[in-house]
Design an enzyme around this catalytic site. Structure first.
Site, PDB file in Angstrom:
ATOM      1  N   CYS A 269      -0.768   6.706   9.823  1.00 40.35           N
ATOM      2  CA  CYS A 269       0.416   6.025  10.364  1.00 40.35           C
ATOM      3  C   CYS A 269       0.047   4.727  11.060  1.00 40.35           C
ATOM      4  O   CYS A 269      -0.821   4.704  11.933  1.00 40.35           O
ATOM      5  CB  CYS A 269       1.106   6.904  11.404  1.00 40.35           C
TER       6      CYS A 269
ATOM      7  N   CYS B 227       3.559   8.701   0.698  1.00 38.81           N
ATOM      8  CA  CYS B 227       4.098   7.862   1.770  1.00 38.81           C
ATOM      9  C   CYS B 227       4.336   6.479   1.173  1.00 38.81           C
ATOM     10  O   CYS B 227       3.389   5.803   0.762  1.00 38.81           O
ATOM     11  CB  CYS B 227       3.089   7.809   2.917  1.00 38.81           C
TER      12      CYS B 227
ATOM     13  N   CYS C  39       6.099  -3.834  16.160  1.00 38.37           N
ATOM     14  CA  CYS C  39       5.581  -2.853  17.129  1.00 38.37           C
ATOM     15  C   CYS C  39       4.112  -3.168  17.416  1.00 38.37           C
ATOM     16  O   CYS C  39       3.325  -3.400  16.500  1.00 38.37           O
ATOM     17  CB  CYS C  39       5.718  -1.428  16.578  1.00 38.37           C
TER      18      CYS C  39
ATOM     19  N   CYS D 161       6.516  -6.417   7.643  1.00 39.24           N
ATOM     20  CA  CYS D 161       7.564  -5.809   8.470  1.00 39.24           C
ATOM     21  C   CYS D 161       7.972  -6.803   9.549  1.00 39.24           C
ATOM     22  O   CYS D 161       7.163  -7.597  10.006  1.00 39.24           O
ATOM     23  CB  CYS D 161       7.025  -4.530   9.114  1.00 39.24           C
TER      24      CYS D 161
ATOM     25  N   GLU E 210       0.848  -1.188   0.000  1.00 41.07           N
ATOM     26  CA  GLU E 210       0.000   0.000   0.000  1.00 41.07           C
ATOM     27  C   GLU E 210       0.885   1.239   0.000  1.00 41.07           C
ATOM     28  O   GLU E 210       1.980   1.228   0.562  1.00 41.07           O
ATOM     29  CB  GLU E 210      -0.884   0.007   1.254  1.00 41.07           C
TER      30      GLU E 210
ATOM     31  N   CYS F 170       1.223  -1.167  15.673  1.00 38.38           N
ATOM     32  CA  CYS F 170       1.290  -0.969  14.219  1.00 38.38           C
ATOM     33  C   CYS F 170       0.757  -2.196  13.486  1.00 38.38           C
ATOM     34  O   CYS F 170       1.112  -3.329  13.815  1.00 38.38           O
ATOM     35  CB  CYS F 170       2.738  -0.697  13.811  1.00 38.38           C
TER      36      CYS F 170
HETATM   37  N1  SAH Z   1       9.373   1.271  10.323  1.00 37.74           N
HETATM   38  C1  SAH Z   1       9.409   2.698  10.319  1.00 37.74           C
HETATM   39  C2  SAH Z   1       8.342   3.339   9.453  1.00 37.74           C
HETATM   40  C3  SAH Z   1       6.954   2.866   9.649  1.00 37.74           C
HETATM   41  S1  SAH Z   1       5.596   3.658  10.284  1.00 37.74           S
HETATM   42  C4  SAH Z   1       9.318   3.227  11.729  1.00 37.74           C
HETATM   43  O1  SAH Z   1       9.142   2.440  12.652  1.00 37.74           O
HETATM   44  O2  SAH Z   1       9.493   4.419  11.917  1.00 37.74           O
HETATM   45  C5  SAH Z   1       5.663   5.346  10.371  1.00 37.74           C
HETATM   46  C6  SAH Z   1       5.335   5.882  11.779  1.00 37.74           C
HETATM   47  O3  SAH Z   1       4.026   5.485  12.231  1.00 37.74           O
HETATM   48  C7  SAH Z   1       6.292   5.353  12.843  1.00 37.74           C
HETATM   49  O4  SAH Z   1       6.665   6.413  13.682  1.00 37.74           O
HETATM   50  C8  SAH Z   1       5.421   4.364  13.594  1.00 37.74           C
HETATM   51  O5  SAH Z   1       5.908   4.076  14.867  1.00 37.74           O
HETATM   52  C9  SAH Z   1       4.106   5.087  13.577  1.00 37.74           C
HETATM   53  N2  SAH Z   1       2.949   4.275  13.918  1.00 37.74           N
HETATM   54  C10 SAH Z   1       2.787   2.956  13.754  1.00 37.74           C
HETATM   55  N3  SAH Z   1       1.576   2.562  14.174  1.00 37.74           N
HETATM   56  C11 SAH Z   1       0.958   3.668  14.613  1.00 37.74           C
HETATM   57  C12 SAH Z   1      -0.335   3.912  15.144  1.00 37.74           C
HETATM   58  N4  SAH Z   1      -1.216   2.948  15.318  1.00 37.74           N
HETATM   59  N5  SAH Z   1      -0.664   5.183  15.481  1.00 37.74           N
HETATM   60  C13 SAH Z   1       0.226   6.181  15.301  1.00 37.74           C
HETATM   61  N6  SAH Z   1       1.453   6.014  14.795  1.00 37.74           N
HETATM   62  C14 SAH Z   1       1.824   4.770  14.457  1.00 37.74           C
END
Ligand code: SAH
Length: 344
Positions: free
Chosen positions: A333, A102, A113, A109, A89, A116
């Site tokens: 995000c 984006c 986390c 991944c 996506e 996420c």
């Molecule tokens: N792997 C990279 C990029 C991916 S996501 C990273 O970890 O930075 C981009 C951003 O979205 C990251 O800061 C991630 O932590 C954040 N993110 C992921 N899930 C989220 C959520 N449910 N709400 C808000 N931010 C989130």
């Protein structure tokens, strides 16, 4: 077979010259591909050359199999099918100053986390440099250019951990910045990482001027470990030290991303702890409220978020609160997911 978008101008030149084509042919092909032309449509290139390219390389941009537009803010999410049938996506965001794409850097991944959605179904493979570039080419084609014709911005914040796919990401920077191609400057690109200290140093050593964002999301290791598995391996102190290395090397301010989660990392004591960590460090903190991704974690109230920001600002930490875009289409995000054939 190689994907044609993985080739830089020199590699394309090498191939075309070895096939007996004149020197200028590579520039013609490269610039049209990057503008979004299919190989078969490139003007002023003999049909035989186009056919040879199609026989020699995997060609064609990923197919747009689904497109959703947010009713709230116009954010558009595309579901793309790659040549091997994998799905990714990418998201197009609009702002007065221009558009932002984006991009995803991996199919799925590995970082895991908790908040996420991108890694919840696991990891399939890295994207090649050309597959990352192809998302930008598509976005560039779709973008409604304003009169000022601002350049497209790129945030590497889709699915995947860009620094876990370092070599392809590095080549992507070269491809997207190429003068004969999209020519998007590094200042218009931001890379977001979960925080892998050694790779952050490698990234700094590239010296390319790309902005660095680090997903911090916690003011101490205990909280961070409870929501981000990588925190067990990399303490915050190591990440901050790598961020300092980046600043010393590039002179560019690091952005720390902090998604506020109710009762987990958004209490006043966390704001104080975070401000101690950041004080005196040339950085900026980007706060957002957690986007819902179907886990037992929720965003705090607006009052709590504003109080958190006030504490940081009063402590002298540069900080902004950003409103999420594309939430209603699961395009914000952390909401991009791994989609599998026949799945949802
Ligand atoms: N792997 C990279 C990029 C991916 S996501 C990273 O970890 O930075 C981009 C951003 O979205 C990251 O800061 C991630 O932590 C954040 N993110 C992921 N899930 C989220 C959520 N449910 N709400 C808000 N931010 C989130």
């Amino acid at each position: 077979m190689r994907y044609i978008y993985d080739l830089d101008l020199n590699e394309l030149k090498e191939y075309l010259m070895s096939a007996g084509e004149p020197k200028y042919r590579a520039g013609q092909v490269f610039s049209h591909l990057h503008k979004g032309y299919d190989v078969s449509e490139i003007p002023n290139v003999p049909k035989s050359v186009r056919e040879n390219l199609e026989a020699e390389f995997i060609t064609g941009l990923p197919k747009i199999v689904e497109s959703q537009t947010s009713k709230i803010d116009g954010t558009r999410k595309l579901l793309l099918e790659l040549h091997d049938g994998a799905f990714i996506e990418c998201v197009l965001l609009q702002a007065e100053y221009g558009d932002t794409v984006c991009v995803s850097t991996q199919v799925g991944c590995k970082m895991g986390c908790k908040f996420c959605a991108s890694g919840r179904e696991g990891f399939i493979r890295n994207l090649s440099s050309g597959e990352i570039l192809a998302q930008v080419i598509i976005a560039n084609k779709l973008k409604v250019r304003s009169e000022k014709d601002e350049s497209l911005r790129i945030v590497m914040m889709g699915s995947g951990e860009p620094l876990d796919n370092f070599d392809n990401v590095r080549k992507f920077f070269e491809l997207v910045g190429a003068k004969d191609g999209l020519f998007i400057g590094s200042r218009n690109i931001s890379l977001s990482t979960v925080g892998l200290p050694d790779r952050i140093r490698d990234f700094a050593d590239l010296g390319g001027g790309v902005n660095l964002c680090i997903s911090l999301h916690a003011s101490n290791d205990k909280i961070r470990q409870s929501i981000m598995p990588t925190a067990k391996k990399y303490p915050i102190a190591d990440i901050v030290s790598a961020a300092r290395y980046f600043f010393d090397k590039t002179g560019r301010r690091v952005i720390f991303e902090y998604s506020l989660i109710e009762g987990v990392n958004s209490l006043p004591e966390h704001a104080l702890e975070l401000s101690k960590l950041m004080r005196g460090f040339p950085c900026h903190v980007n706060l957002i409220s957690l986007n819902p991704t179907g886990v037992e974690l929720s965003p705090p109230s607006r009052e709590i978020a504003m109080r958190f920001m006030d504490t940081l600002i009063k402590s002298g930490v540069s900080c902004t609160f950003r409103k999420s875009k594309g939430q209603d289409i699961d395009g914000a995000c952390g909401m991009l997911k791994l989609r599998k054939k026949g799945g949802t």
